[in-house]
Design a protein around this motif. Structure first.
Motif, PDB file in Angstrom:
ATOM      1  N   VAL A  36      38.971  66.127  30.781  1.00 35.77           N
ATOM      2  CA  VAL A  36      40.357  65.380  31.740  1.00 35.77           C
ATOM      3  C   VAL A  36      39.764  64.591  33.063  1.00 35.77           C
ATOM      4  CG1 VAL A  36      41.961  66.458  32.482  1.00 35.77           C
ATOM      5  CG2 VAL A  36      41.389  67.421  30.951  1.00 35.77           C
ATOM      6  N   TYR A  37      38.817  65.553  33.746  1.00 37.92           N
ATOM      7  CA  TYR A  37      38.335  64.452  34.557  1.00 37.92           C
ATOM      8  C   TYR A  37      38.178  63.491  34.448  1.00 37.92           C
ATOM      9  CZ  TYR A  37      35.091  62.994  38.031  1.00 37.92           C
ATOM     10  OH  TYR A  37      34.522  61.804  38.742  1.00 37.92           O
ATOM     11  N   LEU A  38      37.284  63.377  33.283  1.00 35.21           N
ATOM     12  CA  LEU A  38      36.534  61.650  33.148  1.00 35.21           C
ATOM     13  C   LEU A  38      37.740  60.857  32.648  1.00 35.21           C
ATOM     14  CD1 LEU A  38      33.574  62.519  30.804  1.00 35.21           C
ATOM     15  CD2 LEU A  38      33.245  62.388  33.579  1.00 35.21           C
ATOM     16  N   GLU A  39      38.142  61.018  31.841  1.00 39.44           N
ATOM     17  CA  GLU A  39      39.903  60.458  31.137  1.00 39.44           C
ATOM     18  C   GLU A  39      40.588  60.178  32.333  1.00 39.44           C
ATOM     19  OE1 GLU A  39      42.873  60.335  27.878  1.00 39.44           O
ATOM     20  OE2 GLU A  39      42.949  62.378  29.240  1.00 39.44           O
ATOM     21  N   GLU A  40      40.851  60.766  33.910  1.00 37.55           N
ATOM     22  CA  GLU A  40      41.398  59.974  34.925  1.00 37.55           C
ATOM     23  C   GLU A  40      40.639  59.067  35.547  1.00 37.55           C
ATOM     24  OE1 GLU A  40      44.182  62.115  37.908  1.00 37.55           O
ATOM     25  OE2 GLU A  40      44.036  62.674  36.637  1.00 37.55           O
ATOM     26  N   LEU A  41      39.417  59.800  35.243  1.00 38.24           N
ATOM     27  CA  LEU A  41      38.312  58.129  35.942  1.00 38.24           C
ATOM     28  C   LEU A  41      37.870  56.730  35.487  1.00 38.24           C
ATOM     29  CD1 LEU A  41      35.879  57.871  38.195  1.00 38.24           C
ATOM     30  CD2 LEU A  41      34.574  58.650  36.903  1.00 38.24           C
ATOM     31  N   TYR A  42      38.018  57.099  34.070  1.00 38.72           N
ATOM     32  CA  TYR A  42      37.941  56.235  32.675  1.00 38.72           C
ATOM     33  C   TYR A  42      39.204  55.521  33.202  1.00 38.72           C
ATOM     34  CZ  TYR A  42      38.743  53.099  29.175  1.00 38.72           C
ATOM     35  OH  TYR A  42      38.376  51.850  28.269  1.00 38.72           O
ATOM     36  N   GLN A  43      40.672  56.209  34.251  1.00 35.55           N
ATOM     37  CA  GLN A  43      41.888  55.364  33.676  1.00 35.55           C
ATOM     38  C   GLN A  43      41.991  54.653  35.057  1.00 35.55           C
ATOM     39  OE1 GLN A  43      44.849  58.759  33.220  1.00 35.55           O
ATOM     40  NE2 GLN A  43      44.892  57.500  30.746  1.00 35.55           N
ATOM     41  N   ARG A  44      41.298  54.967  36.366  1.00 34.87           N
ATOM     42  CA  ARG A  44      41.729  54.660  37.084  1.00 34.87           C
ATOM     43  C   ARG A  44      40.180  53.546  37.292  1.00 34.87           C
ATOM     44  NH1 ARG A  44      41.431  56.439  42.641  1.00 34.87           N
ATOM     45  NH2 ARG A  44      42.773  58.103  42.252  1.00 34.87           N
ATOM     46  N   ALA A  45      39.406  53.821  36.743  1.00 33.86           N
ATOM     47  CA  ALA A  45      39.035  52.362  36.942  1.00 33.86           C
ATOM     48  C   ALA A  45      39.312  51.171  36.005  1.00 33.86           C
ATOM     49  CB  ALA A  45      36.973  53.116  36.051  1.00 33.86           C
ATOM     50  N   THR A  46      39.747  51.271  34.958  1.00 29.11           N
ATOM     51  CA  THR A  46      40.223  50.187  34.128  1.00 29.11           C
ATOM     52  C   THR A  46      42.347  49.421  34.568  1.00 29.11           C
ATOM     53  OG1 THR A  46      41.343  52.133  32.511  1.00 29.11           O
ATOM     54  CG2 THR A  46      38.784  51.128  32.609  1.00 29.11           C
ATOM     55  N   GLU A  47      41.892  50.776  35.208  1.00 30.47           N
ATOM     56  CA  GLU A  47      43.492  50.282  35.991  1.00 30.47           C
ATOM     57  C   GLU A  47      45.058  50.215  35.022  1.00 30.47           C
ATOM     58  OE1 GLU A  47      44.163  46.975  38.345  1.00 30.47           O
ATOM     59  OE2 GLU A  47      42.304  48.039  40.118  1.00 30.47           O
ATOM     60  N   GLN A  48      44.500  51.291  33.543  1.00 25.73           N
ATOM     61  CA  GLN A  48      45.463  51.203  32.389  1.00 25.73           C
ATOM     62  C   GLN A  48      45.208  52.920  32.938  1.00 25.73           C
ATOM     63  OE1 GLN A  48      43.422  50.554  28.867  1.00 25.73           O
ATOM     64  NE2 GLN A  48      41.962  50.523  29.660  1.00 25.73           N
ATOM     65  N   ALA A  49      46.695  53.372  31.164  1.00 27.25           N
ATOM     66  CA  ALA A  49      46.892  54.886  31.357  1.00 27.25           C
ATOM     67  C   ALA A  49      47.537  54.902  29.752  1.00 27.25           C
ATOM     68  CB  ALA A  49      48.515  54.851  32.332  1.00 27.25           C
ATOM     69  N   LYS A  50      46.138  54.452  29.369  1.00 29.11           N
ATOM     70  CA  LYS A  50      46.150  54.542  27.881  1.00 29.11           C
ATOM     71  C   LYS A  50      45.300  55.169  27.193  1.00 29.11           C
ATOM     72  CE  LYS A  50      47.571  49.697  26.452  1.00 29.11           C
ATOM     73  NZ  LYS A  50      47.460  48.555  26.476  1.00 29.11           N
ATOM     74  N   GLY A  51      44.860  56.193  28.245  1.00 28.09           N
ATOM     75  CA  GLY A  51      43.702  57.425  28.083  1.00 28.09           C
ATOM     76  C   GLY A  51      42.663  56.549  26.979  1.00 28.09           C
ATOM     77  N   TRP A  52      41.741  57.642  27.753  1.00 29.25           N
ATOM     78  CA  TRP A  52      39.724  57.450  27.603  1.00 29.25           C
ATOM     79  C   TRP A  52      39.792  57.233  25.848  1.00 29.25           C
ATOM     80  CZ3 TRP A  52      36.142  61.134  28.464  1.00 29.25           C
ATOM     81  CH2 TRP A  52      34.344  60.764  28.354  1.00 29.25           C
ATOM     82  N   PRO A  53      39.600  56.362  25.419  1.00 29.18           N
ATOM     83  CA  PRO A  53      38.935  56.693  23.871  1.00 29.18           C
ATOM     84  C   PRO A  53      37.882  57.603  23.390  1.00 29.18           C
ATOM     85  CG  PRO A  53      38.350  54.148  24.537  1.00 29.18           C
ATOM     86  CD  PRO A  53      38.941  55.206  25.816  1.00 29.18           C
ATOM     87  N   LYS A  54      37.044  58.076  24.602  1.00 34.53           N
ATOM     88  CA  LYS A  54      36.143  59.131  24.206  1.00 34.53           C
ATOM     89  C   LYS A  54      36.479  60.654  24.880  1.00 34.53           C
ATOM     90  CE  LYS A  54      32.290  55.761  24.363  1.00 34.53           C
ATOM     91  NZ  LYS A  54      30.305  55.449  25.196  1.00 34.53           N
ATOM     92  N   PHE A  55      37.740  60.536  24.847  1.00 33.14           N
ATOM     93  CA  PHE A  55      38.002  62.080  25.028  1.00 33.14           C
ATOM     94  C   PHE A  55      37.903  63.249  23.978  1.00 33.14           C
ATOM     95  CE2 PHE A  55      41.287  65.357  24.941  1.00 33.14           C
ATOM     96  CZ  PHE A  55      41.235  65.167  26.733  1.00 33.14           C
TER      97      PHE A  55
END
Length: 237
Positions: free
Chosen positions: A76-95
């Motif tokens: 969950v932390y990694l996904e939120e970090l990914y979303q912050r980095a990409t500036e999108q809210a579509k989830g993280w492909p590797k979740f």
């Protein structure tokens, strides 16, 4: 950065937590500077005590469930970090892949690191791939390790295996080994082993029982611990 993510940058940002590197550094300063205790009269190796991490089926089942839940918290932390980095809210492909991974971290240590890191990310404004963010989260891994430090009494079985091996080689007196290592390396070993789950602890004990006779003790102890320390947190490749 919009709509894209550079994997190296993402990995670097995750690595800012520094749990594994913090442990390795602590062990390097402890083990690297530890001189083996003076050789005294040869003493027979004493049998190792029963493993404190041996668990029956119910205990193992509980730990497996807690491990999965803690790993999910990390994802969950990694996904939120990914979303912050990409500036999108579509989830993280590797979740989903992340949630299926297992590491050597104890559930308590992994969950504490995850929750601290997520809280730090949510407090932090701006680009997380910066030194400022690194400073925000650098304490998370260290604090989690402190919270899971192994009680001194629980370190005894590991010392029994380690010093039993050295005494069996004829390199060191068993009692001198126990006192010297517990006094010198005890705090570092308590932090490192305390951060591990039962699988990691089993591997450490097994490695301690296979130390080379006549070898330099400090690097050998570090060599047993560092691979497990490097596997405390799963990072996307």
């Amino acid at each position: 950065m919009k709509g894209t993510i550079h994997e190296r940058s993402f990995r670097a940002a995750v690595s800012m937590l520094g749990a594994a590197s913090l442990i390795s550094a602590a062990l390097a300063s402890g083990c690297g500077g530890a001189s083996p205790p003076a050789v005294s009269a040869k003493a027979p190796a004493r049998p190792a005590q029963a493993s404190p991490d041996g668990q029956g089926a119910p205990g193992a089942s509980v730990e497996q469930r807690e491990q999965r839940e803690a790993q999910r918290a990390w994802c969950v932390y990694l996904e939120e970090l990914y979303q912050r980095a990409t500036e999108q809210a579509k989830g993280w492909p590797k979740f989903d892949q992340c949630t299926q991974m297992t590491t050597m971290a104890s559930p308590k240590m992994l969950r504490a690191t995850s929750e601290c890191s997520l809280a730090a990310l949510r407090r932090f404004e701006g680009d997380p791939f910066t030194a400022a963010y690194a400073e925000e989260v650098s304490r998370c891994g260290s604090d989690a390790m402190t919270a899971t430090t192994l009680p001194r009494a629980d370190l005894a079985p590991y010392m029994a295996v380690l010093c039993g091996r050295l005494a069996g080689c004829g390199d060191l007196d068993y009692d001198a080994c126990r006192q010297s290592l517990e006094d010198g390396l005890g705090p570092q070993l308590e932090r490192a082993i305390g951060a591990m789950n039962s699988r990691g602890r089993h591997e450490v004990r097994a490695c301690f029982g296979k130390l080379a006779c006549g070898g330099d003790l400090g690097p050998q102890i570090s060599a047993c611990l560092e691979p497990i320390m490097d596997d405390l947190l799963w990072l996307p490749g």
